[in-house]
Design an enzyme around this catalytic site. Structure first.
Site, PDB file in Angstrom:
ATOM      1  N   HIS A  30      20.372 -10.283   9.878  1.00  0.00           N
ATOM      2  CA  HIS A  30      19.454 -11.100  10.683  1.00  0.00           C
ATOM      3  C   HIS A  30      20.288 -12.122  11.446  1.00  0.00           C
ATOM      4  O   HIS A  30      20.565 -13.214  10.947  1.00  0.00           O
ATOM      5  CB  HIS A  30      18.424 -11.770   9.765  1.00  0.00           C
ATOM      6  N   HIS A  32      20.939 -13.297  15.612  1.00  0.00           N
ATOM      7  CA  HIS A  32      20.668 -13.159  17.051  1.00  0.00           C
ATOM      8  C   HIS A  32      21.966 -13.482  17.772  1.00  0.00           C
ATOM      9  O   HIS A  32      22.470 -14.614  17.642  1.00  0.00           O
ATOM     10  CB  HIS A  32      19.573 -14.132  17.484  1.00  0.00           C
ATOM     11  N   HIS A 210      10.143 -10.105  12.826  1.00  0.00           N
ATOM     12  CA  HIS A 210      10.018 -11.448  12.267  1.00  0.00           C
ATOM     13  C   HIS A 210       8.550 -11.620  11.872  1.00  0.00           C
ATOM     14  O   HIS A 210       7.648 -11.381  12.689  1.00  0.00           O
ATOM     15  CB  HIS A 210      10.359 -12.504  13.314  1.00  0.00           C
ATOM     16  N   GLU A 213       7.624 -16.382   9.028  1.00  0.00           N
ATOM     17  CA  GLU A 213       8.612 -17.480   9.160  1.00  0.00           C
ATOM     18  C   GLU A 213       7.801 -18.781   9.164  1.00  0.00           C
ATOM     19  O   GLU A 213       7.910 -19.586   8.250  1.00  0.00           O
ATOM     20  CB  GLU A 213       9.428 -17.319  10.443  1.00  0.00           C
ATOM     21  N   ASP A 291      20.812 -16.096  11.071  1.00  0.00           N
ATOM     22  CA  ASP A 291      19.827 -16.246  12.152  1.00  0.00           C
ATOM     23  C   ASP A 291      20.488 -16.677  13.461  1.00  0.00           C
ATOM     24  O   ASP A 291      20.811 -15.816  14.297  1.00  0.00           O
ATOM     25  CB  ASP A 291      18.731 -17.231  11.720  1.00  0.00           C
ATOM     26  N   ASP A 292      20.683 -17.977  13.659  1.00  0.00           N
ATOM     27  CA  ASP A 292      21.291 -18.510  14.899  1.00  0.00           C
ATOM     28  C   ASP A 292      22.334 -19.547  14.478  1.00  0.00           C
ATOM     29  O   ASP A 292      22.107 -20.763  14.611  1.00  0.00           O
ATOM     30  CB  ASP A 292      20.201 -19.169  15.759  1.00  0.00           C
TER      31      ASP A 292
HETATM   32  N1  ADE Z   1      14.839 -15.998  18.073  1.00  0.00           N
HETATM   33  C1  ADE Z   1      15.999 -16.503  17.663  1.00  0.00           C
HETATM   34  N2  ADE Z   1      15.865 -17.087  16.464  1.00  0.00           N
HETATM   35  C2  ADE Z   1      14.562 -16.911  16.095  1.00  0.00           C
HETATM   36  C3  ADE Z   1      13.804 -17.270  14.970  1.00  0.00           C
HETATM   37  N3  ADE Z   1      14.324 -17.941  13.930  1.00  0.00           N
HETATM   38  N4  ADE Z   1      12.490 -16.945  14.962  1.00  0.00           N
HETATM   39  C4  ADE Z   1      11.949 -16.299  15.988  1.00  0.00           C
HETATM   40  N5  ADE Z   1      12.615 -15.941  17.075  1.00  0.00           N
HETATM   41  C5  ADE Z   1      13.919 -16.235  17.134  1.00  0.00           C
HETATM   42 ZN    ZN Z   2      15.568 -14.640  13.644  1.00  0.00          ZN
END
Ligand code: ADE
Ligand code: ZN
Length: 354
Positions: A30, A32, A210, A213, A291-292
């Site tokens: 997971h 991006h 997703h 969340e 994630d990011d």
């Molecule tokens: N795009 C990038 N990170 C995300 C996240 N945590 N939730 C939804 N879309 C995303």
């Molecule tokens: Zn994500």
């Protein structure tokens, strides 16, 4: 379910366990790629292309990363992605992440990207794929890191736009293995994209979404029943629904959980309040991911070490998190067995006397 090996588990704690978690082979499921854009590269690309950003320095960019919700993050994240203009930019972005991931013991990564974020700005998919695939090849050759791509549909846009995007991806079909669903969750339920995912499944793509969340357990049910996804990205809201937890455990539907992301986006007040331990306890195939990472203050090893420490998880639980990453990956069985053997080897060596 993967058997827990026979080890001297008591030898694995504290700093020894943290060090093992940083080095041990793992899969990241997971991630991006646009979320790996570090402020230094963001500013360099803005200069390269003469793009005006609201921030003049790395410190100013980082100071802006004080999020209150998923949407407050996404607004900034899409602005940051505006500096990605040509194939070289996508290459630089992905290569930087691959080097960082390999240093964290990642041997296999299934990475998301958002085609619509780029096509909406006039960046052709040809440029996106040219850069990403060149970096992917270099990662395999120089880092021994296997990478697969999963484009995601932006759920705040329409179903028709999603269908058009899937169609536009056709010429690059050999370069991606699945389809994901991301962006603003609440108000955009999986049901909105039923036809898109039906088409993706018919094309032989792995499907993930997703769900849960910030959104309710109902969105996780929809992702399972209507989109027929193989993994749930995040899924932490499942704890509010006992029947859902039972189903996820029984069917071994993996959750790709991202603890530092959840804290930064205020899904949990802090790491000790995170429910990852409860999800593991309920018998779910939980994985830890970043994630990011450029926006949330940590890559995968930081997520693992900080989570294990904050939740006081023992070495068996740590083993499970890493073994699950390979169980949940879209791998050939032979390759999965090779990675699991390497993981077991790393744990055995760390638990050996001397
Ligand atoms: N795009 C990038 N990170 C995300 C996240 N945590 N939730 C939804 N879309 C995303
Ligand atoms: Zn994500």
């Amino acid at each position: 379910m993967i058997d827990v090996p026979d080890l001297d588990w008591d030898r694995l704690g504290g700093e020894r366990l943290a060090d093992l978690l940083r080095r041990a082979p793992k899969a990241e499921l997971h991630l991006h790629i646009e979320g790996t854009l570090e402020p230094e590269l963001m500013l360099a690309l803005a200069r390269r292309h003469g793009v005006r950003l609201p921030w003049a320095s790395v410190e100013q960019v980082r100071a802006a990363y004080a999020f209150t919700s998923l949407q407050s993050f996404l607004d900034l994240y899409y602005a940051g992605a505006g500096v990605l203009r040509d194939a070289q930019d996508f290459y630089d972005l992905a290569w930087a992440y691959f080097k960082r991931a390999a240093a964290d013991g990642v041997v296999h990564a299934e990475c998301f990207f958002d085609p619509q974020t780029h096509t909406a700005r006039g960046v052709p998919l040809a440029a996106v794929f040219e850069g990403l695939v060149a970096a992917q090849r270099r990662a395999a050759a120089e880092l021994g890191l296997s990478v697969q791509w999963i484009p995601c549909i932006l759920r705040h846009l329409s179903e028709d736009e999603a269908l058009a995007t899937l169609q536009q991806l056709g010429p690059w079909r050999e370069h991606f293995i699945g389809l994901g669903l991301d962006s603003s969750e609440v108000g955009h339920p999986p049901a909105k994209f039923q036809r898109v995912f039906a088409r993706a499944r018919a094309e032989g793509l792995h499907c993930v979404a997703h769900a849960g969340e910030e959104g309710p357990p109902a969105y996780i049910w929809q992702a399972l029943d209507l989109l027929q996804v193989q993994r749930i990205d995040h899924g932490v809201q499942a704890v509010h629904d006992a029947a859902l937890l039972q189903r996820l455990a029984r069917e071994r539907v993996p959750l790709t959980v991202c603890p530092l992301s959840n804290v930064r986006l205020c899904v949990f007040a802090d790491l000790p309040s995170h429910n990852l331990g409860a999800l593991l306890q309920a018998g779910l195939c939980v994985t830890v991911n970043s994630d990011d990472p450029a926006y949330f203050g940590g890559y995968i090893a930081d997520n693992l070490v900080q989570t294990v420490q904050a939740l006081r998880l023992d070495a068996r639980a740590a083993w499970q998190l890493l073994a699950h990453s390979f169980e949940a990956a879209f791998l050939q069985e032979q390759q999965r067995a090779r990675y699991l053997a390497a993981l077991q080897q790393a744990f055995s060596a760390a638990a050996a006397p001397g």
